[in-house]
Design an enzyme around this catalytic site. Sequence first.
Site, PDB file in Angstrom:
ATOM      1  N   GLU A 234      36.593  14.855 -21.190  1.00 45.75           N
ATOM      2  CA  GLU A 234      36.395  16.059 -21.968  1.00 45.75           C
ATOM      3  C   GLU A 234      36.284  17.123 -21.126  1.00 45.75           C
ATOM      4  OE1 GLU A 234      35.161  19.530 -23.272  1.00 45.75           O
ATOM      5  OE2 GLU A 234      33.327  18.375 -23.868  1.00 45.75           O
ATOM      6  N   CYS A 268      32.711  24.757 -23.987  1.00 43.28           N
ATOM      7  CA  CYS A 268      34.147  24.180 -24.126  1.00 43.28           C
ATOM      8  C   CYS A 268      34.927  24.509 -25.575  1.00 43.28           C
ATOM      9  CB  CYS A 268      34.271  22.980 -23.490  1.00 43.28           C
ATOM     10  SG  CYS A 268      33.814  22.502 -21.941  1.00 43.28           S
TER      11      CYS A 268
END
Length: 462
Positions: A234, A268
Amino acid sequence: MAIATVNPANGETLLTFDALGPEETEKRLTTAAAAFRTYRNTGFDERARLLERAADLLDQDRDEIARTMTTEMGKPVAAARAEAAKCAKTMRWYASHAEELLADELPSKADVKDAGASRAYTRYRPLGVVLAVMPWNFPLWQVVRFAAPALMAGNVGLLKHASNVPQTALYLEGLFQRAGFPDGCFQTLLVGSGAIEEILRDPRVAAATLTGSEPAGRSVAAIAGDEVKRTVLELGGSDPYLVMPSADVEKAADTAVTARVQNNGQSCIAAKRFIVHADVYEAFVERFTGGMAALTVGDPMEEGTDVGPIATEQGRADLEELVDDAVRLGASVLCGAERPKGLDLGWYYAPTVLAGITPQMRIYAEETFGPVATVHRVHSIDEAIVVANDTPFGLSSNVWTRDEAETERFIRDLDAGGVFFNGMTASHPALPFGGTKRSGYGRELAAHGIREFCNITTVWHG
């Protein structure tokens, strides 16, 4: 980077830690491998009991660990408490659902017969020792969303946390020990990034998961690929936030402020590029810019603080470089683009909105990890989708529209791991989380997350 707690609110180094040497690292790898050989045989009821106990302890520790996180990386303390509560919730979710998610899967009777079997099924079995390389921005949550499903599946974990959150990393090891997990089921490795390759190449490590930067992901993926080991990555995100004419513009603008500055803008999945149809552009930008400018920037330990400091001095410097480059190339500053006055000791940066962004500017394609937003005017859904997808990343996306035809079009055409309508991106244990393109691969959370580190075993009986 030294392994140390450095308070980003004032730059003070509070604690430093020695990195583990080769002998201690070897001891922990041996302990992890031994733990897996026995822990894998525990039942779901026992694993759930231990994880529920960890959740209870985390709830009891919430205020204390929130202050630790805030001290180490600067998030507002109220957000840190919410992060701890979310972690406890996720532990309980997996404790309640893991057995169901990993139950044997049965094909149809017709397919069993056609396969020449008396019976056949798929079973999920744990892989073994999983190395987790985790970032500082959500120092509890990033780890727990890996650890909870991994432990419930029967795996054991080794945590290599970011070097600027060592106290949080050690807390996590202690939390699982206090909950009663067998020795070695979850261990923290206080090592620098240079030690990751040797650990990952060790045959006792079965797989790895990484949340972090694209360069770090490339490195871990390359090593794991060379060793033929499974990984989940990720990585970064430059999530679009699209506002169409049918949207509730006031609500969209108000939500946009939170979507951009959550976690001091260091997320993010924070919305970063605000792509607004010309019909509502002026109204949205006026309200959004006003909301950003009105935020309270200051001491993250104060309950009324909206935005604390950037976590590291280098992080602020990187952010300033992106903003300065954009302004030099013609971007308009609608608010911010400076260090707040009166906050000279810490690594603060004012909430910022930039307009007039062009592809020649670095900020057009690079991720902004801090409270900086770019706004883009578009004239059609086609143009909105082109601008949204014109990024190397594809983590999540936010869309504001009341038009069902537009909804289906965005679901079909946005290059992202998630599409959130009329709200902001958020993670939940029941929903898979992850991205596409350079945002990584694999999924965390939900059934997908717990199955990532399982051996999917076909069982056939003649």
